[in-house]
Design a protein around this motif. Structure first.
Motif, PDB file in Angstrom:
ATOM      1  N   GLU A  33      -0.565   8.246  -6.109  1.00 51.09           N
ATOM      2  CA  GLU A  33      -0.203   8.800  -7.704  1.00 51.09           C
ATOM      3  C   GLU A  33      -2.377   8.942  -7.506  1.00 51.09           C
ATOM      4  OE1 GLU A  33       1.076   5.938 -10.199  1.00 51.09           O
ATOM      5  OE2 GLU A  33      -1.305   6.098 -11.418  1.00 51.09           O
ATOM      6  N   LYS A  63       1.251   3.035  -5.658  1.00 50.69           N
ATOM      7  CA  LYS A  63       0.114   1.833  -5.497  1.00 50.69           C
ATOM      8  C   LYS A  63       0.194   0.759  -6.564  1.00 50.69           C
ATOM      9  CE  LYS A  63      -0.259   2.274 -10.229  1.00 50.69           C
ATOM     10  NZ  LYS A  63      -0.499   2.918 -11.943  1.00 50.69           N
ATOM     11  N   SER A  74      -7.772 -14.524  -5.808  1.00 51.39           N
ATOM     12  CA  SER A  74      -8.041 -14.032  -4.777  1.00 51.39           C
ATOM     13  C   SER A  74      -8.881 -12.590  -4.402  1.00 51.39           C
ATOM     14  CB  SER A  74      -6.259 -12.562  -3.970  1.00 51.39           C
ATOM     15  OG  SER A  74      -5.064 -13.262  -4.710  1.00 51.39           O
ATOM     16  N   ILE A  75     -10.075 -12.476  -3.858  1.00 50.98           N
ATOM     17  CA  ILE A  75     -10.739 -12.205  -3.607  1.00 50.98           C
ATOM     18  C   ILE A  75     -11.415 -11.791  -2.622  1.00 50.98           C
ATOM     19  CG2 ILE A  75     -12.035 -12.672  -6.603  1.00 50.98           C
ATOM     20  CD1 ILE A  75     -13.265 -15.130  -5.116  1.00 50.98           C
ATOM     21  N   GLY A  76     -12.463 -11.215  -2.594  1.00 47.09           N
ATOM     22  CA  GLY A  76     -12.648 -10.890  -1.246  1.00 47.09           C
ATOM     23  C   GLY A  76     -14.668 -10.488  -1.372  1.00 47.09           C
ATOM     24  N   GLU A 130      -5.684  -7.650   0.913  1.00 50.50           N
ATOM     25  CA  GLU A 130      -5.351  -7.291  -0.329  1.00 50.50           C
ATOM     26  C   GLU A 130      -6.942  -6.934  -1.026  1.00 50.50           C
ATOM     27  OE1 GLU A 130      -3.004  -9.898  -2.350  1.00 50.50           O
ATOM     28  OE2 GLU A 130      -3.866 -10.880  -2.359  1.00 50.50           O
ATOM     29  N   SER A 131      -7.535  -6.955  -0.642  1.00 50.10           N
ATOM     30  CA  SER A 131      -9.215  -7.187  -1.482  1.00 50.10           C
ATOM     31  C   SER A 131     -10.269  -6.576  -0.817  1.00 50.10           C
ATOM     32  CB  SER A 131      -9.986  -8.673  -0.973  1.00 50.10           C
ATOM     33  OG  SER A 131      -9.688  -9.070  -0.177  1.00 50.10           O
ATOM     34  N   PHE A 177      -7.969   3.463  -1.695  1.00 49.58           N
ATOM     35  CA  PHE A 177      -8.070   4.589  -3.544  1.00 49.58           C
ATOM     36  C   PHE A 177      -9.090   5.852  -3.175  1.00 49.58           C
ATOM     37  CE2 PHE A 177      -9.232   0.793  -5.486  1.00 49.58           C
ATOM     38  CZ  PHE A 177      -8.233  -0.213  -5.153  1.00 49.58           C
ATOM     39  N   PHE A 198      -1.538  -3.665  -3.937  1.00 50.67           N
ATOM     40  CA  PHE A 198      -2.681  -4.063  -3.289  1.00 50.67           C
ATOM     41  C   PHE A 198      -1.928  -4.391  -2.557  1.00 50.67           C
ATOM     42  CE2 PHE A 198      -4.950  -4.416  -7.947  1.00 50.67           C
ATOM     43  CZ  PHE A 198      -5.769  -3.812  -7.768  1.00 50.67           C
ATOM     44  N   PHE A 258      -3.265   6.600  -1.785  1.00 52.74           N
ATOM     45  CA  PHE A 258      -1.907   6.028  -3.020  1.00 52.74           C
ATOM     46  C   PHE A 258      -1.907   7.460  -2.744  1.00 52.74           C
ATOM     47  CE2 PHE A 258      -4.021   1.879  -5.286  1.00 52.74           C
ATOM     48  CZ  PHE A 258      -3.510   1.530  -4.255  1.00 52.74           C
TER      49      PHE A 258
END
Lengths: 587, 587
Positions: free
Chosen positions: B530, B555, B111-113, B391-392, B397, B557, B528
């Protein structure tokens, strides 16, 4: 002594060629004397004495801007820019830092200490010179392993396309901290060296540079001639200069890796004084043996280094490990993504790295590793207040950049047995990326194997169950938590002491129960308090009927600090904490 | 339709050459139809249809491993690996993500981007294949701007030195998102293209690759021939393949930048449907005009982009700005260090960047910029829950990685006038590096100029002074804080509402005074919880007699989420917060 008369680069320019050679010799002599007493980056500075004298003879600093990559090799530059006393007078040795420092001199532009950034910094000077209609040569000196970092390539790329004055000096000493570095770049450099710069496929020409090769990179006259040739050029030029790391001090020439940095040096013996004395056992010693033995038993384990193999293995061990050990050179991003992919494929990658360099891979940890939840293991060295204490190499914000990334598991062992159990679990499990904060303090062994099941995430260890006060001691701060508890006990307060072990999540059950028996909770950590572990606890207990006080360091680039002094400044001496707690209990 | 019969790459291999060409046409047609309805990475996918069909015809995925850089160009790969329905049946368009995804298929590994990581990932596969004694071709496809990222060079370097099978495909479409990219790499690629791969200084050969050039990168037959030539090679080979971005759809060929990504597309008109409709004013619109005008008045300002110039200026504006605008290509580290140096030299650099890409520069922000405290200005786009939702590409954050760096000033404006006043201050001051979180929501204008002196750091704005309850609303959460206060007012509770403005420090005086009039403090932020802003408040008030509750996201993805839905899941609907507050007040 000529050197003692050098107040600025203008004084260098007044010297005859013969005097310049004398200055070279005096600089090297001063350097060796200081290294004997003080240590530092030995080989890198010894290798560029001639280059530095030639640069200041030919160019006009600070009208011409010299930008040193890492700046660990800027000692002679400091000698020639008004700071010779810090090298000739032992009483002044500590007047200067080990890196360029704008607070020391107008000849220094950046406080830095990480590699591969000089070309990007130079590209900014070049662009600013253009839009502000200024002039002057802009010179970046890079090498000694730095050119393998991707950022160096980004800078090379940008500068190559600016059609204006830019002088890139590649200080090619055949090393990437460790000798015989891996990688295509080193193939390209070697091919160029072996062909005296004439190889048919020239990486730098391909990018657009005017390229010059100098084989005799420790020959003052040839350096001066080369620099005079390109001074005031109107285009990007790249000078590939072949130097000898450690030049002029035989042991440093014979062992580049050992004498890259360290000291003080016993010059006669060709050893560090520290080598001649026994030292207390460290966690590093333990991990060296532990991991080597574990790798003998499991061929799926691969240890990756990014230019700092000495963290974990000796040269002999690395050779014995063969293809199971790979040093990718200074290329931390590569190392992290590589571990993610190895883990995905089914191998068991382990990446030992200094905390200050791991911060170079925030995106790779988040995007390539954690998002994919691949089970790589990082061994994080020199995190916390007992790590490196130069402002450019701090380990004080590892929790901030590592703990808040989803899926990561960050563990803080407090003794040898925990470290071993955590490492065994981390390397063999297949569920999470795990980082382990290897303590920088002396080894503590309980003598009792740790049989904790670390796959049960975020379970804290209650080291002592008391009441009224609960003290969390993160990693190396556990001993301090215990010392505080011991003092409180004398006042009749039986404090609970907690070893959180996990820095990436809270023990919800333990926290839910804490307020029933405790009125004060304190957290001790040895990094920044802001964004750290303790604030997670404060937040979790924010609506509970309990007072929470977080101890840690202020968010600053603390520089050349004394660890105990800094802790005390931040109110973390045992007595200070004990007094605070007593006061909180009375309010 | 052939495509509908493709259940796996095995089905591709059964086709005749004529059928393969039909498959190419069907894939492109399906692609266009989905892009019309759905949008996505248009040009990148249109450009690699032939390459993808050829790859799956020649190689044996997943025995052979195909690793796609960024993986924004993997749509056709998905069609051929069991997921054609997600492209041929509109009801299934949302079945797949826009990137490779191991949860979807065994043919996807990561899983990348983010760009430039495929070679490092491939290097990990190569090393793991070696130590685990496995076989199979390992193929990485990189290009479309990704090769300028330093990490790509680190990966190139590592692979070049492994004396075993590795196939790197450089998909050279002459672009770095924007056309005519700056940089030495693009000089090298152009020189190779113009010489049909025969140029005398070959970057890739210099690194150690066996090099092949293919001019006709959209010719299926030639692609198949090339791949068959290198299949099962025993060394690192690099295939330089010249493709046409947007191939087969004329408007995308004519305007590479516009049709890089976006949609849905009005195919006939050659426009995005969104272009044809008026849209509500955004903060991006405002900043585009504001910064352009400011640059006309001050030639010290330089705007830097790292491959995403469309964030801030149109092509025409960039041309007009001349040397005062520089796009360094996808090279975020370069961009950040460059801004630091420009600021040091005396220029006024501004760097507009998406939050998800700024995370790639944690070390450059900390080490090259913040440690040196140079006054560069960052404009941070698409941070927070209303930013990108894959998600990528999360912007959840930014506070975690930016706010805890010493010396940084991170500002969160809540309306146009604040954004303008903060930007004016940031660009013109000389004391701090400043980042400004440009809101991703619709523009709010108060109509009243903001005359705050932002050099007085960490002063919060009390939007409404009440009592009992205090609500901090960070950036875009301020409107939610006000909505909560409005609901509480109906119940007779007059809540204080605070706009913190600064995310890098607390208003100590305000916090010290809060407990005197309030019994409950809540913080709302859209990242997030946290490691975020609220936990700093909870810590500061940890020993005060007040309850603190921090709201924010878990926290994780989070993937392809609906913003309001995610906020509600995290208990952040207005009603949920109101109920919580009432309950806290009764305990």
């Amino acid at each position: 002594m000529l050197l003692e008369q050098i107040q600025s680069p203008a004084d260098v320019k007044k010297l005859s060629r013969a005097e310049l050679q004398t200055l070279v010799d005096e600089c090297r002599q001063a350097l060796l004397q200081k290294l004997e007493a003080h240590g530092g980056h030995n080989g890198p500075n010894l290798g560029v004495v001639e280059m530095t004298v030639a640069l200041h003879y030919v160019f006009d600093s600070p009208r011409d801007n010299l930008i040193w990559d890492v700046s660990h090799q800027s000692y002679v530059h400091k000698m020639l820019t008004g700071r010779q006393q810090a090298f000739t007078d032992p009483a002044h040795y500590d007047d200067v830092s080990g890196y360029t420092n704008p607070h020391e001199s107008e000849h220094d532009y950046f406080s830095i200490g990480h590699t591969s950034t000089s070309l990007s910094l130079a590209s900014g000077f070049i662009k600013a010179r253009e839009v502000l209609h200024k002039s002057g040569n802009i010179i970046a000196v890079i090498g000694d392993g730095s050119l393998s970092g991707g950022m160096a390539y980004e800078g090379l790329n940008t500068i190559a396309d600016e059609n204006q004055n830019a002088i890139v000096i590649v200080n090619d000493n055949e090393n990437s901290i460790a000798p015989n570095p891996h990688g295509g770049l080193y193939t390209a450099l070697r091919t160029l060296r072996e062909s005296n710069g004439q190889a048919s496929d020239n990486l730098f020409k391909a990018l657009g540079y005017e390229y010059h090769y100098l084989e005799a990179g420790n020959d003052l006259e040839q350096l001066i001639d080369l620099f005079e040739t390109v001074k005031d050029t109107d285009r990007p030029v790249l000078l590939h200069v072949h130097t000898e790391k450690g030049h002029g001090y035989e042991p440093a020439v014979a062992n580049h890796e050992k004498f890259h940095a360290g000291g003080p040096i016993d010059l006669k013996a060709g050893l560090y004084y520290a080598d001649e004395q026994p030292h207390a056992a460290t966690y590093s010693d333990f991990m060296q043996k532990y991991l080597f033995d574990k790798m003998q038993a499991d061929e799926a384990i691969v240890t990756v280094s990014s230019g700092t193999p000495q963290i974990i293995f000796t040269p002999a061990q690395r050779q014995q490990l063969g293809s199971h050990f790979i040093d990718v050179g200074i290329a931390e991003e590569e190392a992290v993504a590589m571990t993610s992919a190895m883990a995905k494929y089914g191998a068991k990658p382990v990446y030992p790295v200094f905390a200050t360099f791991l911060q170079r891979t925030f995106d790779q940890v988040a995007h390539d590793l954690a998002l994919n939840n691949n089970p790589a293991t990082f061994l994080v060295y020199l995190a916390g207040v007992y790590g490196m204490n130069d402002e450019s190499h701090l380990g004080l914000f590892d929790v901030q950049f590592l703990s808040h990334i989803p899926n990561m598991v960050y563990l803080a062992p407090t003794n040898q047995e925990e470290l071993q159990a955590m490492s065994d679990w981390a390397i063999d499990q297949t569920d999470h990326p795990v980082a382990i904060r290897v303590p920088a303090t002396e080894l503590i062994s309980t003598g009792v194997a740790d049989d904790t099941d670390y796959s049960q995430l975020n379970r804290n260890q209650v080291v002592h169950q008391g009441s009224q006060v609960a003290i969390f001691g993160v990693g190396e701060m556990l001993t301090r938590a215990q010392a505080v508890a011991a003092e409180l006990a004398k006042a009749g307060i039986d404090a609970t002491v907690i070893n959180p072990r996990y820095l990436t999540g809270l023990d919800e059950a333990l926290l839910a129960d804490l307020p029933t028996k405790h009125q004060v909770v304190v957290t001790l950590e040895d990094g920044f308090v802001e964004g750290g572990y303790g604030q997670m606890v404060a937040s979790a207990l924010g609506t509970a009927d309990v007072k929470v006080k977080n101890y840690g360091l202020t968010k600053e680039f603390h520089d050349r600090y004394d660890a105990e002094g800094l802790l005390t400044q931040n109110g973390m001496a045992v007595e200070q904490i004990v007094n605070d707690i007593k006061e909180l209990m009375n309010n």
